[in-house]
Design a protein around this motif. Sequence first.
Motif, PDB file in Angstrom:
ATOM      1  N   VAL A 187      22.975  19.014  46.634  1.00 14.01           N
ATOM      2  CA  VAL A 187      23.426  18.090  47.727  1.00 14.01           C
ATOM      3  C   VAL A 187      24.583  17.125  47.237  1.00 14.01           C
ATOM      4  CG1 VAL A 187      22.886  16.298  49.276  1.00 14.01           C
ATOM      5  CG2 VAL A 187      21.544  18.090  49.422  1.00 14.01           C
ATOM      6  N   LEU A 188      23.984  16.531  45.975  1.00 11.50           N
ATOM      7  CA  LEU A 188      24.923  15.842  45.192  1.00 11.50           C
ATOM      8  C   LEU A 188      26.389  16.339  44.636  1.00 11.50           C
ATOM      9  CD1 LEU A 188      22.281  13.801  43.052  1.00 11.50           C
ATOM     10  CD2 LEU A 188      23.587  12.894  45.050  1.00 11.50           C
ATOM     11  N   THR A 189      26.239  17.547  44.375  1.00  6.69           N
ATOM     12  CA  THR A 189      27.179  18.054  43.941  1.00  6.69           C
ATOM     13  C   THR A 189      28.561  18.235  45.111  1.00  6.69           C
ATOM     14  OG1 THR A 189      26.190  19.519  42.313  1.00  6.69           O
ATOM     15  CG2 THR A 189      28.144  20.442  42.907  1.00  6.69           C
ATOM     16  N   ALA A 190      27.711  18.913  46.270  1.00  4.51           N
ATOM     17  CA  ALA A 190      28.667  19.161  47.592  1.00  4.51           C
ATOM     18  C   ALA A 190      29.326  17.820  47.949  1.00  4.51           C
ATOM     19  CB  ALA A 190      27.455  19.366  48.641  1.00  4.51           C
ATOM     20  N   ASN A 191      28.543  16.507  47.813  1.00  8.90           N
ATOM     21  CA  ASN A 191      28.924  15.391  48.028  1.00  8.90           C
ATOM     22  C   ASN A 191      30.227  15.128  47.126  1.00  8.90           C
ATOM     23  OD1 ASN A 191      29.418  12.535  47.614  1.00  8.90           O
ATOM     24  ND2 ASN A 191      27.978  12.275  49.317  1.00  8.90           N
ATOM     25  N   ILE A 192      30.253  15.189  46.086  1.00  6.12           N
ATOM     26  CA  ILE A 192      31.102  15.163  44.979  1.00  6.12           C
ATOM     27  C   ILE A 192      32.412  15.895  45.329  1.00  6.12           C
ATOM     28  CG2 ILE A 192      31.954  15.399  42.606  1.00  6.12           C
ATOM     29  CD1 ILE A 192      29.293  14.242  41.836  1.00  6.12           C
ATOM     30  N   GLU A 193      32.144  17.159  45.621  1.00 12.81           N
ATOM     31  CA  GLU A 193      33.326  17.887  45.985  1.00 12.81           C
ATOM     32  C   GLU A 193      34.073  17.494  47.269  1.00 12.81           C
ATOM     33  OE1 GLU A 193      31.664  21.784  45.964  1.00 12.81           O
ATOM     34  OE2 GLU A 193      31.624  21.971  43.744  1.00 12.81           O
ATOM     35  N   GLU A 194      33.116  17.125  48.135  1.00 11.78           N
ATOM     36  CA  GLU A 194      33.847  16.628  49.557  1.00 11.78           C
ATOM     37  C   GLU A 194      34.673  15.427  49.185  1.00 11.78           C
ATOM     38  OE1 GLU A 194      32.141  16.638  53.582  1.00 11.78           O
ATOM     39  OE2 GLU A 194      30.219  17.086  52.578  1.00 11.78           O
ATOM     40  N   GLU A 195      34.127  14.657  48.348  1.00 10.22           N
ATOM     41  CA  GLU A 195      34.959  13.337  48.135  1.00 10.22           C
ATOM     42  C   GLU A 195      36.196  13.584  47.602  1.00 10.22           C
ATOM     43  OE1 GLU A 195      32.686  10.475  45.686  1.00 10.22           O
ATOM     44  OE2 GLU A 195      34.659   9.040  45.667  1.00 10.22           O
ATOM     45  N   HIS A 196      36.118  14.342  46.553  1.00 12.03           N
ATOM     46  CA  HIS A 196      37.482  15.043  45.788  1.00 12.03           C
ATOM     47  C   HIS A 196      38.423  15.554  46.797  1.00 12.03           C
ATOM     48  CE1 HIS A 196      39.663  16.046  42.088  1.00 12.03           C
ATOM     49  NE2 HIS A 196      38.498  15.659  41.508  1.00 12.03           N
ATOM     50  N   ALA A 197      37.807  16.382  47.714  1.00  9.37           N
ATOM     51  CA  ALA A 197      38.773  16.995  48.852  1.00  9.37           C
ATOM     52  C   ALA A 197      39.271  15.774  49.680  1.00  9.37           C
ATOM     53  CB  ALA A 197      37.807  17.992  49.952  1.00  9.37           C
ATOM     54  N   ALA A 198      38.526  15.063  50.045  1.00 10.74           N
ATOM     55  CA  ALA A 198      38.964  13.890  50.821  1.00 10.74           C
ATOM     56  C   ALA A 198      40.213  12.911  50.211  1.00 10.74           C
ATOM     57  CB  ALA A 198      38.120  12.797  51.233  1.00 10.74           C
ATOM     58  N   LEU A 199      39.794  12.784  48.812  1.00  9.60           N
ATOM     59  CA  LEU A 199      41.060  12.184  48.088  1.00  9.60           C
ATOM     60  C   LEU A 199      42.403  12.903  48.116  1.00  9.60           C
ATOM     61  CD1 LEU A 199      38.995  10.486  45.129  1.00  9.60           C
ATOM     62  CD2 LEU A 199      40.149   9.149  46.985  1.00  9.60           C
ATOM     63  N   ASP A 200      42.000  14.122  47.777  1.00 13.14           N
ATOM     64  CA  ASP A 200      43.300  15.253  47.731  1.00 13.14           C
ATOM     65  C   ASP A 200      44.010  14.742  49.207  1.00 13.14           C
ATOM     66  OD1 ASP A 200      42.818  15.521  45.045  1.00 13.14           O
ATOM     67  OD2 ASP A 200      41.967  17.568  45.613  1.00 13.14           O
ATOM     68  N   GLY A 201      43.342  15.032  50.177  1.00 21.65           N
ATOM     69  CA  GLY A 201      43.792  14.850  51.641  1.00 21.65           C
ATOM     70  C   GLY A 201      44.159  13.498  52.002  1.00 21.65           C
ATOM     71  N   GLY A 202      44.326  12.680  51.046  1.00 21.24           N
ATOM     72  CA  GLY A 202      44.718  11.279  51.171  1.00 21.24           C
ATOM     73  C   GLY A 202      43.838  10.332  52.263  1.00 21.24           C
ATOM     74  N   ASP A 203      42.632  10.842  52.480  1.00 25.66           N
ATOM     75  CA  ASP A 203      41.743  10.038  53.564  1.00 25.66           C
ATOM     76  C   ASP A 203      40.743   9.249  52.669  1.00 25.66           C
ATOM     77  OD1 ASP A 203      40.208   9.441  55.518  1.00 25.66           O
ATOM     78  OD2 ASP A 203      39.791  11.243  56.396  1.00 25.66           O
ATOM     79  N   ASN A 204      41.344   8.023  52.275  1.00 25.67           N
ATOM     80  CA  ASN A 204      40.583   7.233  51.473  1.00 25.67           C
ATOM     81  C   ASN A 204      39.561   6.732  52.171  1.00 25.67           C
ATOM     82  OD1 ASN A 204      42.869   7.574  49.990  1.00 25.67           O
ATOM     83  ND2 ASN A 204      43.147   5.524  49.399  1.00 25.67           N
ATOM     84  N   GLY A 205      39.318   6.378  53.463  1.00 27.70           N
ATOM     85  CA  GLY A 205      38.295   5.940  54.192  1.00 27.70           C
ATOM     86  C   GLY A 205      37.087   6.838  54.136  1.00 27.70           C
TER      87      GLY A 205
END
Lengths: 228, 228
Positions: free
Chosen positions: B109-127
């Motif tokens: 779960v934690l790993t998936a979370n980190i990856e999602e966060e990374h993806a969001a940052l790449d996508g420019g979705d800071n929120g």
Amino acid sequence: MNKIENRAWTSDTVAADLERAIHEHRLPPGTKLGEDELGEAYGISRTLVRAALLALSHRHLVELKRNRGAFVAQPSALEAREVFEARALLEPRTARSAAVRMTEADLAVLTANIEEEHAALDGGDNGRALLLSGQFHLEIARIANQATIANFISELIARSSLIIALYWRRRAALCETQAHHALLDAFTRQDGDAAEELMKNHLLDLVASLDLRNVIQPPASLREALKR
Amino acid sequence: MNKIENRAWTSDTVAADLERAIHEHRLPPGTKLGEDELGEAYGISRTLVRAALLALSHRHLVELKRNRGAFVAQPSALEAREVFEARALLEPRTARSAAVRMTEADLAVLTANIEEEHAALDGGDNGRALLLSGQFHLEIARIANQATIANFISELIARSSLIIALYWRRRAALCETQAHHALLDAFTRQDGDAAEELMKNHLLDLVASLDLRNVIQPPASLREALKR
DNA sequence: TGGGACAGAATTGCATACAAATTTGTGTAA
DNA sequence: TTACACAAATTTGTATGCAATTCTGTCCCA
């Protein structure tokens, strides 16, 4: 139900009044808090009563059961342990902070509190003594000048009162005043180390005075509980 | 305002939806939350909106000004410091507890979370990245199996999002993912000591990334703020 | 006698109506 | 033009009404 007092109640003051009653064990765990009943008692409409009950439910002092009503919360043994673990995390360090910031005025307040608690116990008013004991802990958080932490502690203390109502084994008298006196000594010396240690042990003693093995657990549904 | 979605909203789900929006900075600090406006947006009456706003105000995410309305909270610099001091008290020890209880499923779960966060940052979705970052911290509290403490941390995390909105200095990118990766390593090794220390430092870094000197303080009253 | 179905009563969930307060807009006088 | 006063409009505060749900008591039947 009788009208309580003729003053301008708001949802906030009603919530505070109810919380005090819960804290003093005048409203024991499981008590049904009917909206009409409370509204008539305080001379307000159900709208304000609901707002007050909602506030108390957010503090885990009241449980709202959909379409069933509001009841004074009955913390489980698990929840009881969690509450005291949270207190163990917050209060010792807060006591340390308070110790080093302690002023004469603060000491006077704490001293007065202990004396009042003693008087209440002599007068046989255990509810009031319990409330005052809680206020002693809360005052320490206030002195530590951490409003945010003090808020958390305030909730935990009120929940502790419910836990004591449910799980306290009556063996020995609550020798809280002893521990509070010791803390006061440490505060007088502004001895942070001692204050932190005393608070930690005080909380451990409190948990030890509870009987959390017998999982009296959920009188939640009488139907289930009385089967067989 | 447009209707948001055609589902059966309750005061709880509305509060959760609003909290998410606040957490993602879609509703920045100070935003007026009018009752009629929200009621129309969600397709519910003001009664339920008020219940939701009341809940959020108890979490210090919304400030209710009597006869004036509800506003997304604007924590002061003092409050900001208090929130992070509370987190510093709660989260390191909670991370330690989580580390020793960590299972494979938790790690996933934690790993998936980190990856999602990374993806969001790449996508420019800071929120969204900020929301996910908060959820990482919350998940740790959940793993530590302390619901009561997790509740407190949940509130503190949401308030931290408001604080970041107000006080974050944009100098460097939030290098949160770095710290989260390091924590994940410690968790993988079930190394409680390291987890506690890493969390402690992570929180210190977070505070250091804020500018709490410039007390932007209260846009509270424009009348006062614009005098002179 | 005991169990179940049903009806009436009581209670909560939600929306709405009205009162009170605040904000906004307009006009008048200096 | 500016300041003030006053009125209209907007918004929140609280009470109340109606619908929905749950609870309670009664009756009927096995």
